[in-house]
Write an enzyme that holds these catalytic residues in place. Sequence first.
Site, PDB file in Angstrom:
ATOM      1  N   CYS A  14      -3.905 -10.413   2.237  1.00 35.24           N
ATOM      2  CA  CYS A  14      -3.117  -9.499   3.049  1.00 35.24           C
ATOM      3  C   CYS A  14      -1.768 -10.149   3.401  1.00 35.24           C
ATOM      4  CB  CYS A  14      -3.917  -9.092   4.291  1.00 35.24           C
ATOM      5  SG  CYS A  14      -3.151  -7.792   5.277  1.00 35.24           S
ATOM      6  N   ASP A  33      -5.027   1.601  -1.758  1.00 34.99           N
ATOM      7  CA  ASP A  33      -4.499   0.873  -0.607  1.00 34.99           C
ATOM      8  C   ASP A  33      -3.377   1.705   0.015  1.00 34.99           C
ATOM      9  OD1 ASP A  33      -3.207  -0.907   1.174  1.00 34.99           O
ATOM     10  OD2 ASP A  33      -3.788  -2.638  -0.042  1.00 34.99           O
ATOM     11  N   HIS A  55      -7.489  -1.256   0.827  1.00 32.66           N
ATOM     12  CA  HIS A  55      -7.012  -2.544   1.315  1.00 32.66           C
ATOM     13  C   HIS A  55      -8.207  -3.383   1.787  1.00 32.66           C
ATOM     14  CE1 HIS A  55      -3.785  -5.172   2.590  1.00 32.66           C
ATOM     15  NE2 HIS A  55      -4.386  -5.344   3.755  1.00 32.66           N
TER      16      HIS A  55
END
Length: 275
Positions: free
Chosen positions: A156, A213, A242
């Site tokens: 991330c 995502d 995600h």
Amino acid sequence: MPLPRRTFLACLATTAYALAAGPLAAAPTRTPDTGLAQGDALVDTADGQHLPVYWARPAAAVGKLPVVLVVQEIFGVHEHIRDVCRRLAHQGYFALAPELFVRQGDPRGKADVQAILADIVAKVPDRQVMDDLDATLAWAGRHGGDSARAGVVGFCWGGRIVWLYAAARPNLKAGVAFYGRLAGKHDALTPQQPLDVAGELKVPVLGLYGGKDEGIPQADVDAMRRRLSASGQIVVYPDAGHAFHADYRASYQPDVARDAWARTLQWLQQMGVGG
């Protein structure tokens, strides 16, 4: 200002999963530490900060070990990131996860994601992160790691950092970016984004992304793929969102995560970090 030692020790006492990452999945992965040496260190940085770093490596290692820097999510070096270090250590790596938000604050005790982003993450300069990763790698080299065989893996927020660090440090062997943002604002703290440096990469980076995502447009992923040098590679999992690798969250997709992790280990090995 350097983090006071008692504050650092208090942080170590609360290194479970970050509050804002909840609700937790029923059974997040807990990699055993059998056969590993692990611990927490304070690494001196160029600006006088005592940088907290979690590390794990094989206990019975002979000779210098290949090094993998593990770059955190916005939630800091909580239990999931520490577990990733142990997974890498079981594969023969000296894995280290520095607390890259130490000057701005500790996100683990905050329950509000937006507060973490505004009060901590938005105040972290990329230049500081690059220097802290350098300091961590240098420390590893003095404590049994082979800094000539080093890679970086991030998730991330850390996935974005992987792209930038690989562009800035051509002596790295490899990087793996899990769903790292590719575009964004340009200012004094974040002067470049991964899309800006894609054509300059001299370090092979594997980018792992989810086709669903909502935070990373597929147009950005496609643009990154077009701009990458021959040594880079992008893999998109069409049905993944995600944080598909985050086994402590509802976003976790076991089959996708297993495949992505296998590709990660293969990439590190293939590019000369391991072995």
